[in-house]
Write a protein that holds these residues in place. Structure first.
Motif, PDB file in Angstrom:
ATOM      1  N   LEU A  91      -5.101 -36.101  17.384  1.00  0.00           N
ATOM      2  CA  LEU A  91      -5.800 -37.483  17.232  1.00  0.00           C
ATOM      3  C   LEU A  91      -7.334 -37.397  17.827  1.00  0.00           C
ATOM      4  O   LEU A  91      -8.143 -38.014  17.851  1.00  0.00           O
ATOM      5  CB  LEU A  91      -5.082 -38.184  18.546  1.00  0.00           C
ATOM      6  N   LYS A  92      -7.280 -36.653  18.899  1.00  0.00           N
ATOM      7  CA  LYS A  92      -8.741 -36.653  19.980  1.00  0.00           C
ATOM      8  C   LYS A  92      -9.274 -36.112  19.059  1.00  0.00           C
ATOM      9  O   LYS A  92     -11.166 -36.545  19.409  1.00  0.00           O
ATOM     10  CB  LYS A  92      -8.894 -35.876  21.293  1.00  0.00           C
ATOM     11  N   SER A  93      -9.622 -34.844  18.390  1.00  0.00           N
ATOM     12  CA  SER A  93     -10.538 -34.547  17.303  1.00  0.00           C
ATOM     13  C   SER A  93     -11.470 -35.654  15.883  1.00  0.00           C
ATOM     14  O   SER A  93     -11.982 -35.621  16.155  1.00  0.00           O
ATOM     15  CB  SER A  93      -9.920 -33.276  16.779  1.00  0.00           C
ATOM     16  N   ARG A  94     -10.137 -35.872  15.882  1.00  0.00           N
ATOM     17  CA  ARG A  94     -10.220 -37.297  15.378  1.00  0.00           C
ATOM     18  C   ARG A  94     -10.779 -38.336  15.690  1.00  0.00           C
ATOM     19  O   ARG A  94     -11.877 -39.156  14.880  1.00  0.00           O
ATOM     20  CB  ARG A  94      -9.249 -37.770  14.108  1.00  0.00           C
ATOM     21  N   THR A  95     -11.069 -38.686  16.450  1.00  0.00           N
ATOM     22  CA  THR A  95     -10.985 -40.202  17.265  1.00  0.00           C
ATOM     23  C   THR A  95     -12.689 -39.671  17.873  1.00  0.00           C
ATOM     24  O   THR A  95     -13.589 -40.672  17.876  1.00  0.00           O
ATOM     25  CB  THR A  95     -10.606 -40.044  18.538  1.00  0.00           C
TER      26      THR A  95
END
Length: 389
Positions: A161-165
Motif C-alpha cells: 500500500l505504501k509503495s502504491r501510494t
C-alpha cells in the motif's frame, strides 16, 4: 653478591596442610550456585548472558555465539529467562521455552532504567536480568508461529500500500509538470491515468512521456493485483478462525482488524483489563500531572502503530453510519462527535472497540449489540447544540 631474603619472608604463612599457599586456594569459585534467572541480550551473531541465583548473586557472565545459545540453555535447570522484545525475540522465546524454561519479553523502553552504566552487551544483559524479576514489570505476550505468519501478511500488504501510494503521488507530480492536475484519491488518479493513455493526443504529451506513463500504469496494476491477492489470503484466515468471526460483529471491526488483533495479542490473556489493552495500543491520553493538578494530553501513540491505525480507520467508518442509528452506542459516539469533534470521537470509539475486543477474547463470549434507545439522535444533536450555544 647473593640475594638476601627479607626478614618478613623468612617465616612465610602456611596453610593448614603446611604448604605455602592460601588456605582457600582451590575454592575461590565458592559453592556451586543454582541459576534461577537469566538475562539475554539478543543480537545477530553474539549474545550476552547474565545469570543469578535465588539470592541475586551473580552466577555467570557469558558471551555466546548464535549456534551455541540453545546448547548452553539446554544444560541449565528450568530458569526464568528475560528477553527484550526486538527482532527475532519471539523466535528465541519459543525455542527456549521448549527447553523447559519460562521466558518473558519486555519492551526495551522499560529495561533501559535498570542499566547501571554505559551501553554494552554485558550491561544490557544484567539490566534485563534485573528487570525481568520486577513484580510491576509489563511483559509482552509471546507470539506463536501462526500469529507471526498472519502478521507477515499484514506487513507485506502494508508495504504494498505504501509503495502504491508513493507511485500515485509520483504520477500526480509528473502530470502537474505538464499542466494536468490529478484529483485526490487513488481511484480517481487511476482513472485519469487510463484516460490519458487512451487519448494522449488530447493533452499533447510526447511519445517518450507516454511510454513512461505506460510503464507506471503497469506497475500500478501490479500493486493492485498484489494487494487484492493479500486481501484474499487475509479473508481466508478470517473465515478459518472462530475468534476473528466473533470480533467482526463489532461495528468498526472487519476481517482486516480482526485478523490483525488476533495475530498481535492472541487471546489477550497477558492484559488484566480492556484498559491495559487500549493503553498498550496507545489509545489512552498521556498525562502530565503533579499533586492535585491533573493534566491529560493527546493519546500516547505507543505500541503497534499499524494496529492502532486500522482500529481508528474502522472507528471512522462506524462513526459515519452512527448518525442514522438509534442504539446507545451510536448516540454516545454522536454526543462525543458534536462536543469534541470528529477525530476525538473516532479515537474514543476505537478505544471502546479495543476494550470490547479484550472482553470477547478473554471470556470467549459473543458480541451483544447495544440496546435501541427510545430518544432519537436528532433530539440529542439539537439539545447539544443549544447547550454549546
Amino acid at each position: 653478591m647473593g640475594w638476601t631474603q627479607p626478614h618478613y619472608l623468612k617465616r612465610p604463612l602456611k596453610g593448614q596442610d603446611g604448604k605455602l599457599d592460601h588456605p582457600n586456594r582451590g575454592r575461590e569459585e565458592g559453592p556451586v550456585m543454582k541459576v534461577t534467572t537469566i538475562g539475554i541480550d539478543l543480537a545477530k551473531d553474539v549474545f550476552g548472558l547474565h545469570g543469578v541465583d535465588g539470592e541475586g548473586r551473580v552466577a555467570f557472565k557469558k558471551r555466546l555465539v548464535r549456534r551455541r545459545l540453545l546448547e548452553f540453555m539446554s544444560q541449565l535447570p528450568p530458569c526464568l529467562v528475560g528477553l527484550e522484545a526486538c527482532s527475532s525475540a519471539h523466535y528465541w522465546a519459543r525455542k527456549i521455552e521448549r527447553l523447559g524454561h519460562r521466558v518473558k519479553l519486555m519492551s526495551p523502553r522499560f529495561v533501559k532504567p535498570y542499566r547501571k552504566s554505559d551501553k554494552n552487551d554485558a550491561n544490557d544483559a544484567e539490566a534485563i536480568c534485573e528487570a525481568v524479576t520486577r513484580a510491576s514489570m509489563r511483559f509482552v505476550p509471546i507470539k506463536s508461529e501462526a500469529q507471526h505468519e498472519v502478521q507477515a501478511l499484514h506487513r507485506v500488504r502494508e508495504q504494498l500500500l505504501k509503495s502504491r501510494t508513493a507511485l500515485v503521488n509520483q504520477v500526480r507530480g509528473l502530470l502537474a509538470e505538464h499542466g494536468i492536475v490529478a484529483p485526490l484519491g487513488i481511484a480517481r488518479a487511476r482513472r485519469l491515468l487510463l484516460e490519458i493513455l487512451a487519448d494522449p493526443e488530447r493533452h499533447g504529451l510526447s511519445g517518450l512521456f507516454r511510454e513512461t506513463l505506460q510503464e507506471m500504469a503497469e506497475r500500478l496494476r501490479f500493486f493492485d493485483e498484489r494487494v487484492g491477492a493479500y486481501d484474499d489470503r487475509i479473508e481466508r484466515v478470517f473465515k478459518e478462525d472462530e475468534r476473528c468471526r466473533r470480533l467482526a460483529k463489532i461495528e468498526g471491526v472487519g476481517p482486516l482488524v480482526a485478523t490483525a488483533v488476533v495475530a498481535a495479542v492472541g487471546n489477550a490473556s497477558e492484559f488484566k483489563s480492556g484498559r491495559e489493552l487500549s493503553a498498550w495500543l496507545g489509545l489512552v491520553p498521556r498525562q502530565h500531572s503533579s499533586g492535585n493538578r491533573s493534566q491529560l494530553l493527546g493519546i500516547s501513540k505507543r505500541g503497534d502503530r499499524y494496529l492502532r491505525t486500522i482500529l481508528i480507520h474502522g472507528a471512522r467508518a462506524a462513526l459515519r453510519r452512527a448518525d442514522h442509528k438509534r442504539d446507545q452506542r451510536s448516540r454516545w459516539a454522536m454526543r462525543i462527535k458534536l462536543a469534541r469533534g470528529y477525530n476525538k470521537a473516532a479515537v474514543a470509539l476505537a478505544n471502546k472497540n479495543a476494550r470490547i475486543i479484550w472482553a470477547l477474547l478473554t471470556r470467549g463470549e459473543n458480541y451483544r449489540p447495544p440496546a435501541i434507545s427510545v430518544a432519537s439522535p436528532t433530539a440529542d444533536r439539537i439539545s447539544l447544540t443549544q447547550v454549546q450555544a
